[in-house]
Write an enzyme that holds these catalytic residues in place. Structure first.
Site, PDB file in Angstrom:
ATOM      1  N   GLU A  66       9.792  -3.128  13.183  1.00  9.51           N
ATOM      2  CA  GLU A  66       9.586  -2.019  12.262  1.00  9.51           C
ATOM      3  C   GLU A  66       8.306  -1.288  12.684  1.00  9.51           C
ATOM      4  O   GLU A  66       7.241  -1.897  12.751  1.00  9.51           O
ATOM      5  CB  GLU A  66       9.436  -2.586  10.843  1.00  9.51           C
ATOM      6  CG  GLU A  66       9.396  -1.525   9.764  1.00  9.51           C
ATOM      7  CD  GLU A  66       9.401  -2.128   8.356  1.00  9.51           C
ATOM      8  OE1 GLU A  66       9.004  -3.305   8.202  1.00  9.51           O
ATOM      9  OE2 GLU A  66       9.800  -1.427   7.407  1.00  9.51           O
ATOM     10  N   LYS A 104      -1.006  -7.719  -8.804  1.00 10.12           N
ATOM     11  CA  LYS A 104      -1.974  -7.667  -7.707  1.00 10.12           C
ATOM     12  C   LYS A 104      -1.525  -6.569  -6.762  1.00 10.12           C
ATOM     13  O   LYS A 104      -0.643  -6.741  -5.931  1.00 10.12           O
ATOM     14  CB  LYS A 104      -2.046  -8.995  -6.958  1.00 10.12           C
ATOM     15  CG  LYS A 104      -3.334  -9.088  -6.113  1.00 10.12           C
ATOM     16  CD  LYS A 104      -3.165  -9.834  -4.809  1.00 10.12           C
ATOM     17  CE  LYS A 104      -2.576  -8.998  -3.713  1.00 10.12           C
ATOM     18  NZ  LYS A 104      -3.295  -7.794  -3.267  1.00 10.12           N
ATOM     19  N   SER A 138       5.922  -6.951   3.887  1.00 16.91           N
ATOM     20  CA  SER A 138       6.572  -7.201   5.169  1.00 16.91           C
ATOM     21  C   SER A 138       7.378  -8.496   5.108  1.00 16.91           C
ATOM     22  O   SER A 138       7.149  -9.349   4.245  1.00 16.91           O
ATOM     23  CB  SER A 138       5.519  -7.309   6.275  1.00 16.91           C
ATOM     24  OG  SER A 138       4.781  -8.499   6.091  1.00 16.91           O
ATOM     25  N   CYS A 162       9.791   1.666   3.374  1.00 22.37           N
ATOM     26  CA  CYS A 162      10.758   0.650   3.789  1.00 22.37           C
ATOM     27  C   CYS A 162      12.147   1.234   3.895  1.00 22.37           C
ATOM     28  O   CYS A 162      13.043   0.611   4.449  1.00 22.37           O
ATOM     29  CB  CYS A 162      10.739  -0.556   2.854  1.00 22.37           C
ATOM     30  SG  CYS A 162      11.296  -0.166   1.210  1.00 22.37           S
ATOM     31  N   GLU A 185      -4.894  -3.945  -1.800  1.00 28.05           N
ATOM     32  CA  GLU A 185      -6.331  -3.704  -1.825  1.00 28.05           C
ATOM     33  C   GLU A 185      -6.702  -2.487  -0.974  1.00 28.05           C
ATOM     34  O   GLU A 185      -7.857  -2.065  -0.990  1.00 28.05           O
ATOM     35  CB  GLU A 185      -7.098  -4.955  -1.369  1.00 28.05           C
ATOM     36  CG  GLU A 185      -6.946  -5.320   0.085  1.00 28.05           C
ATOM     37  CD  GLU A 185      -5.629  -6.026   0.433  1.00 28.05           C
ATOM     38  OE1 GLU A 185      -4.705  -6.074  -0.419  1.00 28.05           O
ATOM     39  OE2 GLU A 185      -5.516  -6.511   1.581  1.00 28.05           O
ATOM     40  N   ARG A 186      -5.739  -1.888  -0.280  1.00 29.00           N
ATOM     41  CA  ARG A 186      -6.065  -0.706   0.529  1.00 29.00           C
ATOM     42  C   ARG A 186      -6.093   0.576  -0.297  1.00 29.00           C
ATOM     43  O   ARG A 186      -6.782   1.526   0.062  1.00 29.00           O
ATOM     44  CB  ARG A 186      -5.044  -0.561   1.658  1.00 29.00           C
ATOM     45  CG  ARG A 186      -5.100  -1.737   2.615  1.00 29.00           C
ATOM     46  CD  ARG A 186      -4.247  -1.489   3.820  1.00 29.00           C
ATOM     47  NE  ARG A 186      -4.014  -2.737   4.526  1.00 29.00           N
ATOM     48  CZ  ARG A 186      -2.979  -2.953   5.323  1.00 29.00           C
ATOM     49  NH1 ARG A 186      -2.082  -2.003   5.518  1.00 29.00           N
ATOM     50  NH2 ARG A 186      -2.838  -4.111   5.932  1.00 29.00           N
ATOM     51  N   PHE A 224       0.808  -1.226   0.000  1.00 32.22           N
ATOM     52  CA  PHE A 224       0.000   0.000   0.000  1.00 32.22           C
ATOM     53  C   PHE A 224       0.834   1.266   0.000  1.00 32.22           C
ATOM     54  O   PHE A 224       0.353   2.322  -0.404  1.00 32.22           O
ATOM     55  CB  PHE A 224      -0.919   0.009   1.233  1.00 32.22           C
ATOM     56  CG  PHE A 224      -0.206   0.396   2.504  1.00 32.22           C
ATOM     57  CD1 PHE A 224      -0.066   1.746   2.867  1.00 32.22           C
ATOM     58  CD2 PHE A 224       0.338  -0.565   3.340  1.00 32.22           C
ATOM     59  CE1 PHE A 224       0.606   2.098   4.029  1.00 32.22           C
ATOM     60  CE2 PHE A 224       1.016  -0.213   4.495  1.00 32.22           C
ATOM     61  CZ  PHE A 224       1.152   1.122   4.842  1.00 32.22           C
TER      62      PHE A 224
END
Lengths: 496, 496, 496, 496
Positions: B382, B172, B225, B280, B175-176, B148
């Site tokens: 994190e 893909k 992640s 990240c 979806e957020r 996201f």
């Protein structure tokens, strides 16, 4: 009876959970024993490699390369000894063993170019007064697991490049012919390699699993059969290692109607039967396009195979030697039997060779089978013996479809004089190594070796340029110097 | 309410096993719905990509590159629309979204160089009159699974290079915030891309697993992640795919006593709080070497953080926006709480920001925590929020040890004026991307992005030169023409 | 009547020591005037380039590249205008001019890859803690001197790459068709290029000599005839400049007995007569191997040439246009006359074409001459007109000897289906650009263009990878940081 | 008395138009004679090289490389003999000669990588089913003309790479110390080089001019003084050869106030006085920034120079030896005199060294001159003796301006700890080889050697990657196979 041990931290070691027979395949007799390392011994080897790593990593590449320059000299000086060692345990004829060693030495030669090969990319001004560059740093301890069929060459595909890139190494060679790997590893010290940079352990699945699960092993190179390759790859991957695992093959040659047929036959002889077909690049299927090409091919092959001699390794007049074990001999013969049973024609039958004085040796003679079809077991599986099968098709498209449908995609070849056919073939065939009138298209040491489909698991091929990338990890540095301190005469006091 | 669908074979599709809320994180309200693809829809996308593959593979690289030239133009023309889309669903401020898009476009620019990047190596005379060369052929259908936090940039790391190398693609996205990926995928067709080469499916774990297990998907690129990355990598590997999976990070900056401290503070502001720390490469830990450097750093940071503004994306005077969800906000606040509870000093506290008119938004203010130590939860994990933690050490060696001991190895930085310190640091730090006075050392698009240790699973880094290698497979051809037929005037009759 | 001027420091200028006629070659009428720059004007252009250099040199390569991305868009937008400009002054048919422009744009596309192309090589640890790397820095002001036959393409071979490498540029285009170069240079500013980076001066030998002797011009790229190329090269070299000077050509195609003859004829039509043969890569000699191949070739060519149409540039049904001047027409016709006089057979005679409505145009029709031999003037010299000569030989060796004996070595081609013949030919022929069934083997923009022997003076070829090397100079930096000052906490007081 | 002859076609030859004395510079006595080749002898050497060319060109690169692998071994085996030879004629101390030889051997090591270095670029599908690739083919006969100061190393910069690329070679070494080049050339045959591939002629300007004007010599590499380099370059260029001609130098070190001064002094000792300063990379000018740095530098240098010993080559305790001739000694002393006369301060005076037992040797002691300024003769010209001059400036910008204003641009160095100063210096200095705390920034063998401005004439630098490009010419092949003959089963009858 001699026992073959391990090389750990520069010292020979004979720790063993058990020992295992090493045969002379020409006589069928047990010739030596090999020590099978327990888990602790493998861990000791890994620890020795880990201990040697920091100093070796910091050794300038040119100095690492000079060990390889010297190593090449030593391998050449000891060539006769090494080829005899290979022959005694693997069985291949001395000239073939010499060829194997030479191919291995070519990888040492390539490793001598480390300073060139390890260059990173430098970009000036990626932004105003900001520079960025890449470095290819070694991984740490890396492991190699190698097969019986090239006891010198396949290890030499791996450790020279791994080591010259700054890694330290643990090799687990095949326990069927372990002497050669141990000897050539020892020679590295004579070439100036510090103790612990190169280590050898003989062992079985326990040793393999110890390497695959150790947190200190950063990468694994494997060559062997596809089921094992798949296990190695998924296990190593799940344990956070990078891995390249090379598996089986079924290498086809398409013989086109315009091929130079005498040359084709001459090439196929060596490619199909050399080293008893125990090569992952062995040419085991000839696909003849058109009735006439097929008939000519079979007739000329039959004639050319007549004088082939199978026998003991030290006799240079022999063309190839025994296979590796009695079990393997039985398996090869079983494939010939099954082909016959399933309707193929055994044109030249090598199932019962008589080798005077070597009646218990694991010999199979050169075998030619015609009218093989896609459904036969002998077609679907890798035989790994001196057996050439001929499949007949009507068109080049059919021939290519056959190859693309096979689960393996290691090597392939086309025999033709026609530029268009060659180009179409090399473009559209789903195989990693392609020959145009070259039946064993093993890439030279300055290119890389790798199949497609289920012949290789991993992103990067073996040896050559890909090996440099496999045995190093990329680091990217971005640099800006923010203020013109000393240049503009400003005085910056350090904290005191 | 608008529903975000899929792009399959050039057509929008709204097949859904269910739909899921898409929030505006600044208001906390549900703004749209996203269709969650069932397995069959994902398979349809893969099939569309597979169908488009043969023609696209055979399209000359320069023609594929020209689609990317045009695509760059279109992305630039639609920049305002795209940055608004990003803001509405992700929350980042428009200037930050514009920066993200620009970084993404740089990968399109790099992809325009495909003809240069795809060159193989040609060797004349590897033997007498034998030539050998390598080709880098596309893989087939490849998949990208993206997070996201960079809804435009991370997809743009992947599909331009994959496509320009001759592959077809199934993306893909998260979806957020799914709108952006869909829109920029559609733009590709306006740029001339044939239908089916690029496909987008929105979905959840079922979609991911369909991609990971499909026999027609040849490679997977993932960013997210670490636990998910590890799952993706081992699953894809076990299914015979090549995979690169980028995971989490904990990026430290070492602040040396000789650093230009005003510059350091200025750099840290953006690196720690930009995009609410949901990067990240966010710089989340400052390691101050020496008491004085630490005290100065904390004092100057505190002062510099005072004017920072958190708020809604379209207001350019804001410095950063909300985090992505209420759950994530709770998690970030929880880390600050835990640090405080475990003995750290919250110097600047962003836990309860008041944003007039956006009381239900998912906002966290910029937070500075001093005296953090290695054992604290907030240090080990994190946070992915606008929180900068300061650790105090006495020596540079201690600072480096701290970094090398952390499980992640994505990015790091040193602030110093000293050439020796910078070189020692960049050489010995176990991190993939290193900055010298550059706090976010994200490699430019013509280098490659990748962390070490548990920040990346796979051999090859994302985008740049490594992406060319990741999205292609090596084929090596060896060629000999055996007889001088037409040249010497010999007549070879073809079989008739 | 319009006068074509110069572009200096971003401004048009019309300084002239004199003006010169620019013709419309289709009508034979004077259409424009071109200002011939005096020495002072050329010096002004050099000074403008010199002034723009420091800022441009320091502009990051990616920003320089983005000017080229935009420039490509603009050239494509103005394609019709540019092709009309080319047609009006050079005479080539609009589709041919469009092809020329496209080939030019491909060099702009390649220049967009500057950040990749300018990467230097970085070597870690050339000695203990010593690093070394190379940078490719720009030269300063560089000059291009270009011919009439490709008024857009040849300038585009030069300045995009020179500029993107950080140099500034002075172009002296052909004074016979000067409008195009001026127009495309102006477009650069619309693409964002700072004033002074690109400059154009029209002129004669005085302008050339000013460029060749100016201490501020660091390199010269030239394309033209061999005698001038030789003068340019030796003069520039003696003045301490780097230089690449491309000269004349005599490009032969060998037609083998196994060639696909319909394809051969089809290819030769365009290669011999396209652009009236006024191309340095024009295929002007066909060498037929064997009586039958020769007879078939001549018969099929004669038939295929019948429908060829010569005429005015805007009529797309025309195949090619006039030659550049009346003098040049006379020269071409003279060569045909001489061949006939020296014993060759004029099979198709284009000496007196009748072009209704263009009776004063400089037209020569497509001409085919058979039985040409080595001693004839028309064979030894470059005709640069729509004339294809056929030489008959018995063997491929004779054909190759003929080519290797010629003073030029620009391009050549073989028509065959045979892989061995193609490989032998490409290996042993003393020509820089070789086609296998490709009659105009002009390298694509990501390879480099250059002949051998007296077709090119200089070490490096034009455009592509060699151009990057030509337009930059190597700097090698070796770096060691001798003492661990700040890292070990030592305090070094600066002198105060 | 021994006469040094030539090596032509694998045989020693003593043809001479005259002979010339070769001195032992430590005793001042004539030790040998060297045969001066007449034009015919040089032509014979060229003819021998030309005769050997076709077979050598067609020898696979890996086989050519293996000659170099063996050659490296042989040079190492004969190292003591070679260093003694160098000492006897050049005078440098044995450890210095050993260093020279080692640097030369590194070029042999690099040449061993020929198969990698000669790779061309392969592009699939430059158009539909059209491929294109580049090959780097040898030039033919190339010549090297080398100076007295590195009788082993500079020839080894040239011929190993030229030969491994497939060329044949004629070397004209310095007639002042000719034995070494002849000996190391002979060793090549022991390494397996075919006769005629390497040839050596001793001679004077007549020999040089014969090489420069021979139509069979395709390229010339030269190292020497700038006036001769300029003559070589313009003459070779005008004769259609490619040429690289390396000339003189004046290498400055900037000493910044923050430099590690003990390290700086230690580095300068070797860089200024090693090999009596007879190196084109000798560090002959130190530019001290600021009063304090200058004072410290001069004081510490004076102290450090006290124990320096000048003397005979075989005594390892000596630091450096005599200069090459009495004339050259007089010239060096003359420069010291002139500096003193023009106002500089001779801090350490080496004009009258007393070397017991070698009273007639050509010795000059280590000399330090302070307060040198830009106008002095000793500053403007290359001294080529053991003399370090100190210039005092106030700022780094002044120091850099001084360097950029000098006619030479070979090497330079900065001593500093500051990253910003180092980066600014290396970016903006107009010098080809730059050291950061490295006073003799001679690139390692896998990078390339070359100065800027009047220190090098030519496009490409010596040895390393540039040498590969210099000693080969690019050929670009474009290939299409027009019809699917045999593949589609069509029968093409050959003409009979």
């Amino acid at each position: 009876m001699e026992t073959i041990g391990h090389l750990i931290g520069g010292q020979l070691s004979y720790q063993a959970s058990r020992t295992q027979d090493v045969f002379n395949p020409a006589t069928g007799a047990v010739a030596k024993q090999v020590a099978i390392a327990p888990k602790a011994t493998v861990e000791e080897a890994i620890a020795a490699a880990q201990a040697a790593y920091p100093a070796w990593r910091n050794t300038p590449p040119i100095k690492r390369a000079r060990v390889m320059f010297k190593y090449k000299e030593l391998l050449e000086q000891h060539a006769d000894k090494i080829t005899a060692m290979i022959g005694a345990e693997h069985g291949k004829i001395c000239h073939d063993a010499a060829g194997e060693l030479q191919r291995g030495i070519e990888n040492v030669e390539y490793a001598c170019g480390a300073p060139e090969l390890l260059k990173g990319e430098f970009s000036k001004n990626v932004g105003p007064s900001i520079d960025s560059w890449s470095e290819f740093q070694p991984l740490g301890v890396v492991a190699g697991i190698t097969p019986f069929n090239f006891p010198a060459m396949v290890p030499l595909w791996m450790f020279p490049m791994a080591i010259v890139c700054g890694n330290t190494f643990v090799l687990k060679p095949s326990e069927r012919d372990p002497s050669t790997a141990l000897f050539i590893a020892e020679l590295l010290h004579e070439a100036g390699l510090p103790a612990g940079v190169m280590n050898v352990v003989n062992g079985d699945k326990e040793a393999v699993d110890t390497l695959l699960t150790s947190k200190d092993v950063k990468a694994v190179s494997f060559v062997g059969s596809t089921p094992i390759a798949e296990y190695i790859y998924s296990t190593a991957s799940a344990n956070g290692k990078r891995c390249q695992a090379l598996g089986g093959a079924k290498n086809h040659a398409i013989v086109m109607p315009d091929a130079d047929m005498d040359n084709t036959v001459n090439q196929l002889l060596g490619a199909a039967f050399g080293s008893s077909g125990e090569r992952c690049m062995a040419l085991s299927v000839a696909v003849a396009v058109g009735q006439e090409a097929g008939d000519t091919l079979v007739a000329k092959m039959q004639e050319a195979m007549a004088p082939l001699k199978v026998g003991e390794c030290s006799d240079k007049t022999n063309d190839f030697g025994p296979v590796i074990t009695q079990e393997h001999k039985d398996k090869v013969v079983g494939f010939i039997d099954s082909a016959e049973a399933q309707g193929a024609t055994v044109v030249v039958d090598g199932r019962n060779p008589v080798i005077a004085g070597y009646e218990n040796g694991f010999f199979v003679g050169a075998t030619l089978i015609d009218n093989v079809s896609k459904e036969m077991d002998s077609y679907q599986q890798e035989i790994f013996g001196p057996v050439l099968q001929v499949v007949r098709v009507d068109t080049m498209e059919q021939a290519m479809q056959l190859i693309n449908d096979h689960e393996y995609g290691n090597g392939t070849c086309i025999f033709t004089r026609d530029g268009e056919a060659a180009r179409y073939f090399s473009d559209h065939i789903e195989v990693g190594m392609v020959g145009i009138n070259v039946p064993l298209p093993v890439p030279v040491a300055y290119h890389s070796f790798g199949g497609w489909k289920r012949s290789l698991f991993g992103d990067l091929h073996a040896y050559g340029p890909d090996a440099v990338r496999f045995y190093t990890k990329r680091k990217t540095i971005t640099q800006r110097w923010p203020s013109a301190g000393v240049r503009e005469g400003k005085s910056f006091a350090f904290p005191s």
